[in-house]
Design an enzyme around this catalytic site. Sequence first.
Site, PDB file in Angstrom:
ATOM      1  N   LYS A   1     -34.662   4.845  20.469  1.00  0.00           N
ATOM      2  CA  LYS A   1     -35.582   3.789  19.735  1.00  0.00           C
ATOM      3  C   LYS A   1     -36.761   4.436  19.713  1.00  0.00           C
ATOM      4  O   LYS A   1     -37.396   4.318  18.775  1.00  0.00           O
ATOM      5  CB  LYS A   1     -35.826   2.579  20.468  1.00  0.00           C
ATOM      6  CG  LYS A   1     -34.351   1.592  20.292  1.00  0.00           C
ATOM      7  CD  LYS A   1     -34.612   0.312  20.633  1.00  0.00           C
ATOM      8  CE  LYS A   1     -33.293  -0.430  20.665  1.00  0.00           C
ATOM      9  NZ  LYS A   1     -33.537  -1.727  21.351  1.00  0.00           N
ATOM     10  N   ARG A   2     -37.194   5.323  20.607  1.00  0.00           N
ATOM     11  CA  ARG A   2     -38.522   6.127  20.438  1.00  0.00           C
ATOM     12  C   ARG A   2     -38.404   7.271  19.407  1.00  0.00           C
ATOM     13  O   ARG A   2     -39.409   7.774  19.029  1.00  0.00           O
ATOM     14  CB  ARG A   2     -38.562   6.901  21.778  1.00  0.00           C
ATOM     15  CG  ARG A   2     -39.068   5.958  22.946  1.00  0.00           C
ATOM     16  CD  ARG A   2     -39.492   6.538  24.373  1.00  0.00           C
ATOM     17  NE  ARG A   2     -38.355   7.504  24.938  1.00  0.00           N
ATOM     18  CZ  ARG A   2     -37.653   6.622  25.727  1.00  0.00           C
ATOM     19  NH1 ARG A   2     -37.563   5.351  26.189  1.00  0.00           N
ATOM     20  NH2 ARG A   2     -36.550   7.557  25.974  1.00  0.00           N
TER      21      ARG A   2
END
Length: 411
Positions: free
Chosen positions: A287-288
Amino acid sequence: MAALLRRLLQRERPSAASGRPVGRREASLGTDPGVAVRVRFAPSPTGFLHLGGLRTALYNYIFAKKYQGSFILRLEDTDQTRLVPGAAENIEDMLEWAGIPPDESPRRGGPAGPYQQSQRLELYAQATEALLKTGAAYPCFCSPQRLELLKKEALRNHQTPRYDNRCRNMSQEQVAQKLAKDPKPAIRFRLEQVAPAFQDLVYGWNRHEVASVEGDPVIMKSDGFPTYHLACVVDDHHMGISHVLRGSEWLVSTAKHLLLYQALGWQPPHFAHLPLLLNRDGSKLSKRQGDIFLEHFAADGFLPDSLLDIITNCGSGFAENQMGRTLPELITQFNLTQVTCHSALLDLEKLPEFNRLLERSGMSLTQDMLNGELKKLSEGLEGTKYSNVMKLLRVALSGQQALSLILNIQR
């Protein structure tokens, strides 16, 4: 819950969990005539929808549509501390944008609602009470500090952290004394020593002796919210889920879930664990990585179908593996028995090529189609289905000369 625990002290507690054994199942997709296919996509609204979640949702959607079944969106929002504002709405919005809307969901409703776990707490409490009554579960009074010390000690000794089942065999007198000081303990599930074998529709026969490597898991937290293991079993049962298609990271946990089904006397669904979707270099999608969220691709003008095409093209489960497939073609070609155990490597640098191919094949919506949708909206928004609005949003976000089309319509 505390009142129930006190009542249970008045009766003898069985020494082991009860429940019927889970039988061995022949290799079958479980799609026999007369059996309704119901699948679910059950993300946690702790972040916006990304490519990994889209792939899981897509496989569930096309499996349901191939067998005239139902695709359900369920939001697993029991971890209230990690909820991201707007994530729940984003997940359903992006499924609509991608052209794979759920048949039942928090927004659409349905016969098995509510579709948010935070609104289903009574069902989890009932299941927990049933497990306590049979002795399949027990109260745990261990403090967070003690559990943290256990974890640190295990890591210091290069061992896998696990609960030592300290509260498993407390006497009735000990439980009564503890309840007087702590009326809201956590509830743990008593793992059986022998876990049932099961046939995963992707990975074949599996058996994980979780009791030998894990401590008894918490199924109900002291705040009255369930953990994932109890909630997914209860919800899949009450929602009539026939097939669970989820990521392979849950394969090992399936043994715990089957033991819960057994203790509750419920028939489990068929399981199919999907291999991971990884970056081209074999690293995990994170998700980063800001560019893996669907909003990013929509804002950059990519066609939704190009995303569906590329995330299936890099994997398995289809009769053919050519580029430029539409959603109806994906549904027709999909075969769950052809999904392999190998991770799918996603090369996003090829996405523009997938997008151009679909644009050339006439995937862009026409002005007449836009006119039709706007006419529906003009007849009264109050009676307009949300999916119609999202169809327009798909065009507006896909960069298909939407601005000029809308200007022409307005003239």
